[in-house]
Design a protein around this motif. Structure first.
Motif, PDB file in Angstrom:
ATOM      1  N   SER A  50       2.985   2.881   3.020  1.00 29.00           N
ATOM      2  CA  SER A  50       3.144   1.968   4.148  1.00 29.00           C
ATOM      3  C   SER A  50       4.560   1.406   4.177  1.00 29.00           C
ATOM      4  CB  SER A  50       2.132   0.825   4.071  1.00 29.00           C
ATOM      5  OG  SER A  50       2.375   0.032   2.918  1.00 29.00           O
ATOM      6  N   ARG A  90      -7.589 -11.285   4.376  1.00 25.86           N
ATOM      7  CA  ARG A  90      -6.830 -10.438   5.298  1.00 25.86           C
ATOM      8  C   ARG A  90      -7.094 -10.843   6.749  1.00 25.86           C
ATOM      9  NH1 ARG A  90      -8.883  -5.716   4.259  1.00 25.86           N
ATOM     10  NH2 ARG A  90      -7.273  -4.990   2.836  1.00 25.86           N
ATOM     11  N   LYS A 125       0.852  -1.183   0.000  1.00 24.53           N
ATOM     12  CA  LYS A 125       0.000   0.000   0.000  1.00 24.53           C
ATOM     13  C   LYS A 125       0.886   1.231   0.000  1.00 24.53           C
ATOM     14  CE  LYS A 125      -3.665   2.314   2.611  1.00 24.53           C
ATOM     15  NZ  LYS A 125      -4.527   2.264   3.826  1.00 24.53           N
ATOM     16  N   ASP A 170      -2.148  -3.733   2.896  1.00 24.82           N
ATOM     17  CA  ASP A 170      -2.411  -2.695   3.892  1.00 24.82           C
ATOM     18  C   ASP A 170      -1.146  -2.442   4.698  1.00 24.82           C
ATOM     19  OD1 ASP A 170      -2.215  -4.790   5.716  1.00 24.82           O
ATOM     20  OD2 ASP A 170      -4.339  -4.769   6.276  1.00 24.82           O
ATOM     21  N   GLU A 171      -1.268  -1.739   5.821  1.00 23.61           N
ATOM     22  CA  GLU A 171      -0.098  -1.380   6.614  1.00 23.61           C
ATOM     23  C   GLU A 171       0.594  -2.597   7.222  1.00 23.61           C
ATOM     24  OE1 GLU A 171      -3.025   0.022   6.752  1.00 23.61           O
ATOM     25  OE2 GLU A 171      -2.673   2.115   6.173  1.00 23.61           O
ATOM     26  N   HIS A 222       6.208  -3.926   7.076  1.00 22.46           N
ATOM     27  CA  HIS A 222       5.140  -4.923   7.116  1.00 22.46           C
ATOM     28  C   HIS A 222       5.625  -6.199   7.812  1.00 22.46           C
ATOM     29  CE1 HIS A 222       4.626  -2.306   3.605  1.00 22.46           C
ATOM     30  NE2 HIS A 222       3.332  -2.401   3.851  1.00 22.46           N
ATOM     31  N   GLN A 252     -11.103  -9.263   1.956  1.00 23.01           N
ATOM     32  CA  GLN A 252     -11.199  -8.881   3.372  1.00 23.01           C
ATOM     33  C   GLN A 252     -11.141 -10.119   4.270  1.00 23.01           C
ATOM     34  OE1 GLN A 252     -14.862  -6.583   3.276  1.00 23.01           O
ATOM     35  NE2 GLN A 252     -13.750  -4.641   3.250  1.00 23.01           N
TER      36      GLN A 252
END
Length: 280
Positions: A53, A266, A50, A98-99, A56, A263
Motif C-alpha cells: 500500500s 478503523r 500494509k 490498510d490502504e 495513505h 475494525q
C-alpha cells in the motif's frame, strides 16, 4: 509495596505469553523512524503500513500501555522484537493497517528508563516530542492529512492530554481500556478531574464490559462518557483469558476480540463516528 506489585502485574500484562500470539507483523512493511531531542535523547516510533500500500491519507498514532517503553527492533522490514510484545495495540496493529491508514507506534523518549512516567505522559514536553516525530513522518509521507491518537491503558494518559496542548494537530483520539479510576491506589493522579472537552477534537472510549482491572473499570468509563458526552463503545465476550486482572490477556486487553476492536477503530478513523455502541 502496592506500587511494586502493580508494576509487576502490568509488566507481566505487556510481555508475557508472547509465544502464544500470531505473528503480529504479518502482512506489514515496517521501519523505525527516529528524531533527535534535547541533549542526547531521541524519540522513536515504529512506522507500519500494509504491504504494497502507499499514499495513505491517515495516520494512526498508537500509544501502548504500561510501562509504555516500547524499544522495537526491526529487521528486513518487520519488527522482530519489543519489550511490549503482549500489549493489545502492538499485537493487533496488523488488523488496523490498510490502504488508507498508516500506523506509527510510539516509544517513550530514549532517556526515560524502564517506565514512561505518568507525569511525563501528561506533559506538554511529551506532546512536543511526539509531534516532532509525527512531523518527520509527514515529511517523508506527505499524503498524510489526518492524525488520530489511539491509546490503551496507561497510554490513554498521553492520548487524553496531548490534544489539549495541540488541539489542531489531531483529528481525534480513541481511548481503549482507559484509566478511569485516578483515585485508586497507585493510580495516575494526573487524570483526576480531567476535562475531556478540553481538546476540541472528537474522542471515543472503547471499553470491555467485564474489564477486571481496578484502574480501568467499565462503570468508570460509563461515568466519564455520561459526564463529558464522549461516545462509549462497549465490548462483550472474548476467549482464552488468563493472568492477573490488569494483564493484557484478560478482558482488559480484549483477548479474543482484537479483530473486532481494531475494525471499530478503523471505522472511527475513516468516518469520524461509530455505527455501533457495542461490539459482541
Amino acid at each position: 509495596m502496592f506500587r511494586a506489585l502493580l508494576i509487576a502485574l502490568l509488566l507481566l500484562s505487556n510481555t508475557s505469553n508472547a509465544q502464544q500470539l500470531p505473528n503480529a507483523s504479518d502482512g506489514l512493511q515496517e521501519e523505525l523512524i527516529t528524531v533527535d531531542l534535547d541533549k542526547d535523547a531521541k524519540q522513536t516510533g515504529l512506522f507500519s503500513i500494509k504491504s504494497g500500500s502507499k499514499n495513505h491519507p491517515r495516520l494512526a498514532v498508537l500509544i501502548p500501555g504500561y510501562p509504555s517503553v516500547f524499544r522495537p527492533v526491526v529487521e528486513n522490514g518487520v519488527m522482530i522484537s519489543t519489550k511490549l510484545s503482549g500489549n493489545f495495540l502492538i499485537r493487533s496493529r496488523r488488523h488496523l493497517a490498510d490502504e488508507s491508514i498508516a500506523i506509527l507506534t510510539i516509544d517513550c523518549q530514549s532517556e526515560s528508563g524502564d517506565v514512561c512516567s505518568s507525569s511525563y505522559q501528561a506533559s506538554n514536553e511529551r506532546q512536543a516530542h511526539v509531534q516532532k516525530l509525527i512531523n518527520e513522518v509527514k515529511k517523508r509521507y506527505p499524503t498524510i492529512q489526518e492524525v488520530w491518537l489511539v491509546g490503551t491503558s496507561m497510554g490513554t494518559i498521553s492520548s487524553s492530554f496531548m490534544p489539549t496542548y495541540a488541539p489542531r494537530a489531531y483529528t481525534g483520539a480513541i481511548h481503549t481500556a482507559a484509566i478511569t479510576e485516578p483515585y485508586a491506589r497507585n493510580s495516575y493522579r494526573e487524570l483526576i478531574n480531567f476535562d475531556y472537552k478540553k481538546s476540541g477534537a472528537p474522542q471515543f472510549f472503547i471499553h470491555h464490559k467485564d474489564d477486571p482491572c481496578y484502574l480501568t473499570t467499565w462503570s468508570g468509563a460509563k461515568s466519564i462518557s455520561d459526564k463529558y458526552g464522549v461516545p462509549l463503545i462497549t465490548v462483550f465476550g472474548g476467549s482464552n483469558f488468563q493472568g492477573n486482572p490488569c494483564n493484557a490477556f484478560t478482558e482488559h486487553g480484549f483477548r479474543g476480540k482484537e479483530l473486532e476492536v481494531m475494525q471499530t477503530i478503523r471505522e472511527i478513523i475513516l468516518t469520524g463516528t461509530s455505527k455501533n455502541s457495542e461490539i459482541k
